[in-house]
Motif scaffolding. Structure first.
Motif, short mmCIF file in Angstrom:
data_model
loop_
_atom_site.label_atom_id
_atom_site.label_comp_id
_atom_site.label_asym_id
_atom_site.label_seq_id
_atom_site.Cartn_x
_atom_site.Cartn_y
_atom_site.Cartn_z
N ARG A 101 -2.64 -54.39 -89.60
CA ARG A 101 -3.35 -55.05 -89.81
C ARG A 101 -4.86 -55.76 -91.06
O ARG A 101 -5.03 -56.54 -90.37
CB ARG A 101 -2.52 -56.60 -90.32
N LYS A 104 -7.47 -57.62 -94.64
CA LYS A 104 -7.50 -58.92 -93.94
C LYS A 104 -6.73 -60.20 -95.81
O LYS A 104 -7.50 -59.99 -95.96
CB LYS A 104 -8.26 -59.37 -93.75
N THR A 109 -5.11 -69.14 -91.71
CA THR A 109 -4.73 -69.02 -90.27
C THR A 109 -4.66 -67.97 -90.13
O THR A 109 -3.57 -67.72 -90.66
CB THR A 109 -4.15 -70.09 -89.85
N TYR A 110 -4.45 -66.97 -89.09
CA TYR A 110 -3.69 -65.92 -88.63
C TYR A 110 -2.93 -65.97 -87.61
O TYR A 110 -2.02 -64.94 -87.17
CB TYR A 110 -4.30 -64.81 -87.89
N LYS A 112 1.02 -66.56 -86.62
CA LYS A 112 2.21 -66.32 -87.85
C LYS A 112 3.43 -67.44 -86.43
O LYS A 112 2.94 -67.74 -85.20
CB LYS A 112 2.71 -64.90 -87.01
#
Length: 125
Positions: A101, A104, A109-110, A112
């Protein structure tokens, strides 16, 4: 009484071939094992008789071992990288798959979200 370096080396050459010969014997290659033992015993006998030959042969083997120790790991790792990692990367790029990944997305927000309602702690280990 000190034993000369040439005699020590000759004794080592007499003992050394027994390990590969035993391995060859286990793999049903008795004739090859006997050749290995014969060659090393002849070299050992020559080293017993001619001290200068023993010292020159020992010097040659020491330099060869130093070269292999210094450069063989680099060569093997480079070949492994070229054979395994590079084709995998090229295939992943051709298929357009981004497992890491690295591209981007534009999100806030990243993190999950992970929800697992079927948690069974009886067999967790």
């Amino acid at each position: 009484m000190k034993i000369k370096e040439s005699i020590k080396f000759a004794i080592t050459l007499g003992i050394l071939p027994w390990i590969p010969a035993f391995i060859l014997y286990k793999h049903s290659m008795l004739k090859a094992g006997m050749w290995v033992i014969g060659i090393f015993l002849v070299l050992s006998l020559i080293c017993f008789i001619f001290e200068k030959f023993a010292l020159a042969f020992k010097s040659l083997l020491t330099k060869t071992g130093g070269f292999l120790g210094r450069y063989l790991a680099i060569i093997v790792l480079t070949v492994g990288y070229i054979v395994a990692v590079m084709p995998t990367g090229l295939i992943m790029k051709l298929v357009k798959r981004d497992r890491l990944r690295l591209k981007k997305p534009q999100i806030q927000t990243y993190w999950k979200k992970y929800e697992n309602n079927n948690t069974d702690y009886e067999y967790q280990f």
